[in-house]
Design a protein around this motif. Structure first.
Motif, PDB file in Angstrom:
ATOM      1  N   LEU A 241      26.071 -29.384  19.769  1.00 59.82           N
ATOM      2  CA  LEU A 241      27.244 -28.605  19.378  1.00 59.82           C
ATOM      3  C   LEU A 241      28.373 -29.435  18.788  1.00 59.82           C
ATOM      4  N   GLY A 242      28.311 -30.743  18.932  1.00 57.56           N
ATOM      5  CA  GLY A 242      29.378 -31.578  18.379  1.00 57.56           C
ATOM      6  C   GLY A 242      30.724 -31.230  18.987  1.00 57.56           C
ATOM      7  N   GLN A 243      31.686 -30.849  18.132  1.00 61.58           N
ATOM      8  CA  GLN A 243      33.045 -30.572  18.592  1.00 61.58           C
ATOM      9  C   GLN A 243      33.152 -29.326  19.459  1.00 61.58           C
ATOM     10  N   GLU A 244      32.125 -28.484  19.447  1.00 58.31           N
ATOM     11  CA  GLU A 244      32.145 -27.275  20.270  1.00 58.31           C
ATOM     12  C   GLU A 244      31.671 -27.534  21.699  1.00 58.31           C
ATOM     13  N   LYS A 245      31.192 -28.743  21.989  1.00 57.61           N
ATOM     14  CA  LYS A 245      30.610 -29.027  23.301  1.00 57.61           C
ATOM     15  C   LYS A 245      31.590 -28.752  24.434  1.00 57.61           C
ATOM     16  N   SER A 246      32.819 -29.240  24.294  1.00 58.93           N
ATOM     17  CA  SER A 246      33.802 -29.091  25.361  1.00 58.93           C
ATOM     18  C   SER A 246      34.094 -27.622  25.634  1.00 58.93           C
ATOM     19  N   TRP A 247      34.305 -26.845  24.553  1.00 56.41           N
ATOM     20  CA  TRP A 247      34.577 -25.414  24.743  1.00 56.41           C
ATOM     21  C   TRP A 247      33.405 -24.743  25.453  1.00 56.41           C
ATOM     22  N   PHE A 248      32.192 -25.029  25.008  1.00 55.70           N
ATOM     23  CA  PHE A 248      30.994 -24.396  25.557  1.00 55.70           C
ATOM     24  C   PHE A 248      30.849 -24.693  27.052  1.00 55.70           C
ATOM     25  N   ALA A 249      30.963 -25.963  27.418  1.00 56.17           N
ATOM     26  CA  ALA A 249      30.806 -26.352  28.823  1.00 56.17           C
ATOM     27  C   ALA A 249      31.875 -25.696  29.696  1.00 56.17           C
ATOM     28  N   ASN A 250      33.109 -25.647  29.204  1.00 59.09           N
ATOM     29  CA  ASN A 250      34.189 -25.053  29.990  1.00 59.09           C
ATOM     30  C   ASN A 250      34.034 -23.539  30.122  1.00 59.09           C
ATOM     31  N   GLN A 251      33.537 -22.887  29.068  1.00 57.13           N
ATOM     32  CA  GLN A 251      33.353 -21.440  29.159  1.00 57.13           C
ATOM     33  C   GLN A 251      32.217 -21.094  30.115  1.00 57.13           C
ATOM     34  N   VAL A 252      31.161 -21.895  30.101  1.00 57.19           N
ATOM     35  CA  VAL A 252      30.077 -21.682  31.065  1.00 57.19           C
ATOM     36  C   VAL A 252      30.613 -21.826  32.488  1.00 57.19           C
ATOM     37  N   LYS A 253      31.481 -22.808  32.713  1.00 54.58           N
ATOM     38  CA  LYS A 253      32.073 -22.989  34.046  1.00 54.58           C
ATOM     39  C   LYS A 253      32.888 -21.766  34.453  1.00 54.58           C
ATOM     40  N   ALA A 254      33.672 -21.237  33.520  1.00 53.30           N
ATOM     41  CA  ALA A 254      34.498 -20.064  33.825  1.00 53.30           C
ATOM     42  C   ALA A 254      33.629 -18.849  34.141  1.00 53.30           C
ATOM     43  N   ASP A 255      32.577 -18.651  33.361  1.00 51.74           N
ATOM     44  CA  ASP A 255      31.691 -17.506  33.591  1.00 51.74           C
ATOM     45  C   ASP A 255      30.896 -17.667  34.885  1.00 51.74           C
ATOM     46  N   ALA A 256      30.440 -18.887  35.162  1.00 54.38           N
ATOM     47  CA  ALA A 256      29.689 -19.137  36.397  1.00 54.38           C
ATOM     48  C   ALA A 256      30.587 -18.960  37.620  1.00 54.38           C
ATOM     49  N   ALA A 257      31.851 -19.362  37.505  1.00 60.41           N
ATOM     50  CA  ALA A 257      32.795 -19.175  38.615  1.00 60.41           C
ATOM     51  C   ALA A 257      33.014 -17.691  38.885  1.00 60.41           C
ATOM     52  N   PHE A 258      33.087 -16.901  37.829  1.00 62.11           N
ATOM     53  CA  PHE A 258      33.229 -15.447  37.972  1.00 62.11           C
ATOM     54  C   PHE A 258      32.027 -14.862  38.717  1.00 62.11           C
ATOM     55  N   LEU A 259      30.828 -15.275  38.345  1.00 64.48           N
ATOM     56  CA  LEU A 259      29.616 -14.763  38.997  1.00 64.48           C
ATOM     57  C   LEU A 259      29.520 -15.254  40.441  1.00 64.48           C
ATOM     58  N   ARG A 260      29.994 -16.458  40.684  1.00 63.00           N
ATOM     59  CA  ARG A 260      30.002 -16.973  42.059  1.00 63.00           C
ATOM     60  C   ARG A 260      30.897 -16.110  42.947  1.00 63.00           C
ATOM     61  N   GLU A 261      32.040 -15.695  42.412  1.00 67.03           N
ATOM     62  CA  GLU A 261      32.949 -14.839  43.176  1.00 67.03           C
ATOM     63  C   GLU A 261      32.317 -13.481  43.479  1.00 67.03           C
ATOM     64  N   LEU A 262      31.397 -13.047  42.621  1.00 62.78           N
ATOM     65  CA  LEU A 262      30.691 -11.783  42.862  1.00 62.78           C
ATOM     66  C   LEU A 262      29.499 -11.965  43.794  1.00 62.78           C
ATOM     67  N   ASN A 263      29.272 -13.205  44.260  1.00 69.46           N
ATOM     68  CA  ASN A 263      28.153 -13.524  45.152  1.00 69.46           C
ATOM     69  C   ASN A 263      26.805 -13.319  44.452  1.00 69.46           C
ATOM     70  N   VAL A 264      26.772 -13.667  43.158  1.00 70.56           N
ATOM     71  CA  VAL A 264      25.595 -13.441  42.316  1.00 70.56           C
ATOM     72  C   VAL A 264      24.880 -14.758  42.035  1.00 70.56           C
ATOM     73  N   LEU A 265      23.557 -14.682  41.949  1.00 70.11           N
ATOM     74  CA  LEU A 265      22.731 -15.835  41.594  1.00 70.11           C
ATOM     75  C   LEU A 265      21.623 -15.378  40.652  1.00 70.11           C
ATOM     76  N   ASP A 266      20.785 -16.301  40.257  1.00 69.78           N
ATOM     77  CA  ASP A 266      19.579 -16.018  39.470  1.00 69.78           C
ATOM     78  C   ASP A 266      19.863 -15.505  38.062  1.00 69.78           C
ATOM     79  N   TYR A 267      21.074 -15.712  37.564  1.00 65.59           N
ATOM     80  CA  TYR A 267      21.362 -15.355  36.178  1.00 65.59           C
ATOM     81  C   TYR A 267      20.789 -16.430  35.252  1.00 65.59           C
ATOM     82  N   SER A 268      20.720 -16.116  33.985  1.00 65.56           N
ATOM     83  CA  SER A 268      20.108 -17.023  33.012  1.00 65.56           C
ATOM     84  C   SER A 268      20.993 -17.187  31.786  1.00 65.56           C
TER      85      SER A 268
END
Length: 443
Positions: A241-268
């Motif tokens: 991703l080059g310059q998009e790497k930082s944005w991508f990694a941080n957005q995945v963290k934000a989305d994963a944190a949201f799913l963690r708060e919902l007590n969800v696992l096994d997403y892809s």
């Protein structure tokens, strides 16, 4: 004369061959649900019911502010031979509008004369998957428990998308239930396809961030299915991703944190890629393309003036001179664009004047909502252009809750696979491991 006729016949035959090859590629992994198909009656009823449901939303003014009543809304319509229920229609209408999907487009895709397509892959899911004829939207049958889970967390889901408009979470566009007396009752959801348009996609992955059971034999000889590869198939490769790497990694963290708060696992993470053509690489940073991409990337509902290029927060035009804001929007692409536009227009970096309060506020909101510079492409929310490839990415399957059944499964797998990474773990561990996989495989 005879030579011209022969040449015309030859050209016509060539065009037919190319058309046939294109159709074969387009239909890879899908089958038309025509009158002979077992699901033809069901999909015909779904189309009829959806048409009536969408017609109602086209006649009602869009809701700027959603209330509790909108989230609890249920609508039941009786048709000949079946009943269709629609849930939270105003909420999903607002979500579709935020994606610039008009109700007319939505209806034309879901209710067209073209047959639905049945999606066939190596997925272990027991759900039925239908795809609109243009492959833009997925319809997936869901259990009552899954639908209740989504509806009970719909407000939280919408809040997350408002906070992160460019979230990688799959976009749910409708929840419905069809009842055919004495025959069946099915819930189904409508989703935006992550892999749209898919004409040039030739490889797809389903990533969970673990190793047990995460290998698929890529051999496709003689099989009319789409092989979706998995984590172990991806080893040794990177998401470039080059310059998009930082944005991508941080957005995945934000989305994963949201799913963690919902007590969800096994997403892809659904992942696919296709090479960028030379004209796409060269045009990516042109001035015209940059204006379009910047307009796509701001919320025009919140900032109507953004439709005027001179008032777009990341791109300001003054007296024939275009100035690009130097503030990093997470993608770093504005700097690259300024260096490579080659449009013969003087460009310079600037800092926003203190007096330009509106632009300051818009820029602040742009960063707070973790937006990126979206590509000038269909389905832009799920598309990220890397240095040489276009990536299609989206987080799906967010209905698995870590309850008693999954806790027991975790205990059993811990005994069976000691020291190995399997999917059934606590949401906290799953989230951390998922994000770590993204970090390790992106550059």
């Amino acid at each position: 004369m005879a030579q011209k006729k022969a040449a015309g016949t030859s050209n016509g035959a060539t065009r037919r061959r190319w058309w046939n090859l294109r159709q074969q590629w387009r239909m890879l992994g899908v089958f038309e649900i025509n009158p002979e198909h077992e699901f033809y009656q069901l999909t015909s009823m779904i189309k009829e019911g959806m048409h009536a449901s969408i017609q109602i939303t086209t006649e009602i003014p869009s809701q700027n502010t959603l209330t509790t009543e909108h989230f609890k809304a249920e609508e039941t319509r009786t048709h000949e031979g079946f009943v269709m229920q629609t849930f939270a229609a105003p909420v999903f209408a607002k979500l579709r509008a935020s994606l610039n999907i008009t109700e007319e487009e939505y209806m034309n895709s879901l209710c067209s004369d073209g047959y639905y397509l049945q999606f066939v892959s190596n997925s272990k899911s027991k759900a039925d998957f239908f795809v609109t004829n243009d492959k833009r939207f997925f319809l997936k049958t869901q259990s009552r428990r899954e639908v209740r889970f989504l509806l009970s967390n719909l407000q939280t889901y919408m809040d997350h998308l408002e906070k992160y408009p460019h979230s990688l979470l799959v976009r749910f566009l409708g929840i419905h239930r069809i009842v055919i007396p004495t025959h069946m009752k099915k819930y189904f959801i409508v989703m935006q396809s992550v892999f749209y348009p898919d004409e040039r996609i030739n490889i797809r992955y389903d990533i969970k961030g673990c190793e047990v059971g995460r290998w698929t034999n890529p051999d496709k000889e003689g099989k009319q299915i789409i092989k979706v590869l998995k984590d172990n198939n991806f080893e040794g490769q990177y998401i470039e991703l080059g310059q998009e790497k930082s944005w991508f990694a941080n957005q995945v963290k934000a989305d994963a944190a949201f799913l963690r708060e919902l007590n969800v696992l096994d997403y892809s993470l659904l992942l696919a890629h296709q090479p960028l053509h030379r004209d796409e690489l060269e045009g990516k940073h042109s001035l015209a393309n940059l204006v379009i991409r910047t307009t796509k990337s701001v919320d025009l509902d919140e900032h109507p003036a953004a439709s005027d290029p001179s008032k777009i927060p990341l791109l300001k035009e003054t007296s024939g001179e275009v100035t690009l804001d130097s503030t990093d929007c997470g993608s770093g692409q504005l700097e690259a664009a300024a260096e490579s536009t080659g449009e013969g227009i003087n460009q310079q970096y600037r800092s926003c004047p203190v007096s330009d309060a509106r632009t300051d506020i818009e820029l602040q909101e742009f960063h707070e909502h973790h937006r990126r510079l979206l590509p000038n492409f269909q389905n832009a929310i799920h598309v990220i252009d890397g240095s040489h490839c276009r990536y299609f990415v989206g987080i799906i399957d967010i209905f698995t809750v870590y309850g008693i059944k999954k806790r027991l499964e975790n205990l059993w797998k811990s005994l069976r696979y000691p020291g190995r990474a399997f999917s059934t773990v606590s949401p906290t561990k799953y989230s951390h491991r998922f994000c770590q996989w993204i970090q390790d495989h992106t550059r």
